[in-house]
Design an enzyme around this catalytic site. Structure first.
Site, mmCIF file in Angstrom:
data_model
loop_
_atom_site.group_PDB
_atom_site.id
_atom_site.type_symbol
_atom_site.label_atom_id
_atom_site.label_comp_id
_atom_site.label_asym_id
_atom_site.label_seq_id
_atom_site.Cartn_x
_atom_site.Cartn_y
_atom_site.Cartn_z
ATOM 1 N N PHE A 130 0.865 -1.175 0.000
ATOM 2 C CA PHE A 130 0.000 0.000 0.000
ATOM 3 C C PHE A 130 0.911 1.237 0.000
ATOM 4 O O PHE A 130 1.800 1.354 0.855
ATOM 5 C CB PHE A 130 -0.873 -0.043 1.253
ATOM 6 C CG PHE A 130 -1.996 0.958 1.243
ATOM 7 C CD1 PHE A 130 -3.247 0.607 0.760
ATOM 8 C CD2 PHE A 130 -1.809 2.233 1.741
ATOM 9 C CE1 PHE A 130 -4.292 1.513 0.773
ATOM 10 C CE2 PHE A 130 -2.857 3.146 1.754
ATOM 11 C CZ PHE A 130 -4.095 2.784 1.265
ATOM 12 N N ASP A 199 2.763 -4.337 9.145
ATOM 13 C CA ASP A 199 1.535 -3.588 8.890
ATOM 14 C C ASP A 199 0.390 -4.615 8.834
ATOM 15 O O ASP A 199 0.374 -5.496 7.965
ATOM 16 C CB ASP A 199 1.663 -2.816 7.566
ATOM 17 C CG ASP A 199 0.472 -1.915 7.323
ATOM 18 O OD1 ASP A 199 -0.637 -2.241 7.795
ATOM 19 O OD2 ASP A 199 0.639 -0.875 6.654
ATOM 20 N N TYR A 224 -10.414 0.649 10.882
ATOM 21 C CA TYR A 224 -11.640 0.941 10.114
ATOM 22 C C TYR A 224 -11.917 -0.102 9.041
ATOM 23 O O TYR A 224 -12.919 -0.033 8.360
ATOM 24 C CB TYR A 224 -11.587 2.352 9.505
ATOM 25 C CG TYR A 224 -10.345 2.640 8.679
ATOM 26 C CD1 TYR A 224 -10.216 2.173 7.378
ATOM 27 C CD2 TYR A 224 -9.297 3.382 9.218
ATOM 28 C CE1 TYR A 224 -9.087 2.439 6.634
ATOM 29 C CE2 TYR A 224 -8.160 3.657 8.483
ATOM 30 C CZ TYR A 224 -8.052 3.185 7.193
ATOM 31 O OH TYR A 224 -6.922 3.447 6.471
ATOM 32 N N LYS A 225 -11.001 -1.061 8.862
ATOM 33 C CA LYS A 225 -11.232 -2.105 7.850
ATOM 34 C C LYS A 225 -11.923 -3.290 8.537
ATOM 35 O O LYS A 225 -13.071 -3.180 8.928
ATOM 36 C CB LYS A 225 -9.908 -2.488 7.188
ATOM 37 C CG LYS A 225 -9.356 -1.335 6.337
ATOM 38 C CD LYS A 225 -7.957 -1.574 5.762
ATOM 39 C CE LYS A 225 -7.515 -0.368 4.952
ATOM 40 N NZ LYS A 225 -6.074 -0.362 4.678
ATOM 41 N N ARG A 373 -11.464 -6.346 -6.285
ATOM 42 C CA ARG A 373 -11.166 -6.868 -4.952
ATOM 43 C C ARG A 373 -12.460 -7.133 -4.193
ATOM 44 O O ARG A 373 -13.331 -6.263 -4.125
ATOM 45 C CB ARG A 373 -10.386 -5.797 -4.204
ATOM 46 C CG ARG A 373 -9.138 -6.252 -3.539
ATOM 47 C CD ARG A 373 -8.339 -5.111 -2.985
ATOM 48 N NE ARG A 373 -9.087 -3.995 -2.425
ATOM 49 C CZ ARG A 373 -8.635 -3.192 -1.466
ATOM 50 N NH1 ARG A 373 -7.447 -3.414 -0.953
ATOM 51 N NH2 ARG A 373 -9.326 -2.174 -1.037
HETATM 52 C C1 LIG Z 1 -5.381 0.895 4.489
HETATM 53 C C2 LIG Z 1 -3.915 0.838 4.601
HETATM 54 C C3 LIG Z 1 -3.200 1.921 5.121
HETATM 55 C C4 LIG Z 1 -3.887 3.211 5.479
HETATM 56 O O1 LIG Z 1 -3.072 4.098 6.171
HETATM 57 P P1 LIG Z 1 -3.695 5.313 6.990
HETATM 58 O O2 LIG Z 1 -2.550 6.140 7.355
HETATM 59 O O3 LIG Z 1 -4.399 4.708 8.185
HETATM 60 O O4 LIG Z 1 -4.666 6.009 6.102
HETATM 61 C C5 LIG Z 1 -1.825 1.776 5.278
HETATM 62 N N1 LIG Z 1 -1.196 0.630 4.943
HETATM 63 C C6 LIG Z 1 -1.864 -0.419 4.426
HETATM 64 C C7 LIG Z 1 -1.122 -1.675 4.081
HETATM 65 C C8 LIG Z 1 -3.241 -0.339 4.220
HETATM 66 O O5 LIG Z 1 -3.892 -1.364 3.683
#
Ligand SMILES: *Cc1c(COP(=O)(O)O)cnc(C)c1O
Length: 414
Positions: A130, A199, A224-225, A373
């Site tokens: 990400f 992560d 939030y996921k 997805r």
């Molecule tokens: C959703 C996601 C994020 C989001 O980061 P925020 O700083 O909380 O917006 C970061 N890393 C991964 C791998 C994600 O899937």
């Protein structure tokens, strides 16, 4: 309309629902009528109890005003951290719910690199992760004068750890859904003298995470996921008990101070997980998340994993025969190496297919380039939901409905 899908009957999936040990959780979520929600990997559904919890906090704000901070608002980051700990294989005092993933990565990069030996100055990001994880590492390196490197996708990690102080890795890849072996990878990174920040964005609440058992010392994740904390719910940071007595983390704010209300001129970090806090947080956001974490206390994580794998397999099985015919590539990893999503590539019609599904109430998402997805959340999806979602998918493909020009119009958020 309810003909078997590749031999799988509606009755057979209804029977699975009757035997599902997690079936009772569905009633604790408020989902709109007519929606089959396969996007809980982007934004989880709303727990019924969140409404009342947020209203109670609004009342508390109205009636108690500033006193609310002494009535549970101020210590929410640690209290919620302790509630979250068992879901990710951590212990009380090892998790702080705070800020967002991006900021928490920055804090850990500072915390770790300032303890690293002089010949280890590089920060390694995972290619294909990400993007924010790499972006913030690049920003951090610019500021601190460290070298930033990318681990090429599919490369052997062991060959890229020379001079590396810390590597940031996702336990489950957000695109492919591929699951890394946390224990083996942590051991490998430590054996090379480096640290790893895990992560957990796509694994916390999606499968049993075993941070302490895996030997992990550092992790971040969002709520939030799969954890259903609400839009913009605070993220979390995990630091193993034995790794908490290090230096400052670089975002040294007053809530991470050892005595925030002494109002000293000089910073002195709190001696436990609280030093990873920064400044004032949203009490309302913590309230919604706490309502969700209350549900998680009763979730059997093994049952969660079994159901997640069964649902992803059911969805694929109902569709498999259509993939080749419609030029769709199924990149979902094998069972043992999978998170809780099905990942399909269709560079030509992927976007329009997802839009056509959304118009029918089947909500998945689309990520460039070409990725469709579908996330599977065992707490509020039934096997019957999965079956109907697959039925809609078949109908969209077989009818060519996705060719309608209105499904090719792009919005700001996909
Ligand atoms: C959703 C996601 C994020 C989001 O980061 P925020 O700083 O909380 O917006 C970061 N890393 C991964 C791998 C994600 O899937």
């Amino acid at each position: 309309m309810n003909e078997p899908l590749n031999g799988i009957t509606l009755e057979s999936v209804q029977e699975r629902d009757r035997r599902d040990p997690l079936a009772a959780f569905k009633q604790h979520f408020a989902l709109p009528q007519g929606v089959l929600y396969l996007d809980g990997n982007s934004l989880g559904a709303q727990p019924v109890a969140a409404t009342q919890a947020v209203e109670a906090t609004l009342t508390q704000w109205r009636e108690e005003l500033i006193k609310g901070w002494n009535q549970g608002w101020f210590d929410a980051p640690e209290r919620l951290g302790d509630l979250l700990a068992p879901v990710i294989g951590a212990r009380a005092g090892e998790v702080c719910v705070t800020d967002n993933i991006t900021l928490n990565i920055f804090k850990l990069l500072g915390y770790i690199t300032s303890q690293a030996p002089d010949d280890r100055r590089a920060v390694l990001s995972e290619g294909g992760n990400f993007p924010t994880d790499g972006y913030i590492a690049q920003g951090f390196c610019q500021l601190r004068g460290c070298e930033h490197r990318f681990l090429p996708e599919g490369a052997d990690l062991a060959e890229h750890l020379e001079g590396v102080a810390v590597v940031v890795l996702s336990q489950v890849n957000y695109r492919t859904g591929a699951l890394r072996d946390m224990a083996a990878t942590t051991q490998l990174v430590h054996a090379h003298g480096a640290e790893v920040v895990w992560d957990l964005a796509h694994s916390a609440g999606a499968l049993p995470v075993e941070l302490v058992k895996s030997g992990a010392r550092f992790a971040v994740g969002c709520t939030y996921k799969y954890l259903n904390g609400g839009p913009g719910a605070p993220a979390f940071v995990f630091v193993h008990r034995n790794a908490q007595c290090g230096p400052w983390q670089p975002l040294s704010g007053w809530h991470g101070h050892s005595a925030p209300f002494a109002f000293d001129a000089d910073y002195a970090p709190a001696d436990a997980i609280s030093r990873f806090r920064t400044g004032t947080h949203s009490a309302l956001a913590y309230t919604a998340l706490e309502a969700s974490l209350a549900l998680w206390q009763d979730v059997d994580l093994k049952a969660l994993r079994d159901k997640s794998l069964a649902m992803t397999e059911l969805f694929r099985t109902c569709l498999l025969d259509l993939f080749a015919e419609h030029g769709i590539e199924d990149i979902t990893p094998q069972e043992g190496q999978r998170g809780s999503q099905v990942s399909l590539i269709d560079g030509q019609n992927g976007y329009a297919t997802v839009q056509a599904l959304i118009a029918r109430g089947v909500i998945g998402d689309y990520r460039e380039p070409g990725l469709m997805r579908f996330g599977f959340t065992p707490l509020y999806l039934s096997f019957e939901d999965v079956w109907h979602a697959a039925r809609h998918f078949r109908e969209v493909l077989e009818s060519g409905e996705y060719r309608d020009p209105r499904f090719s119009v792009r919005g700001a958020v996909t």
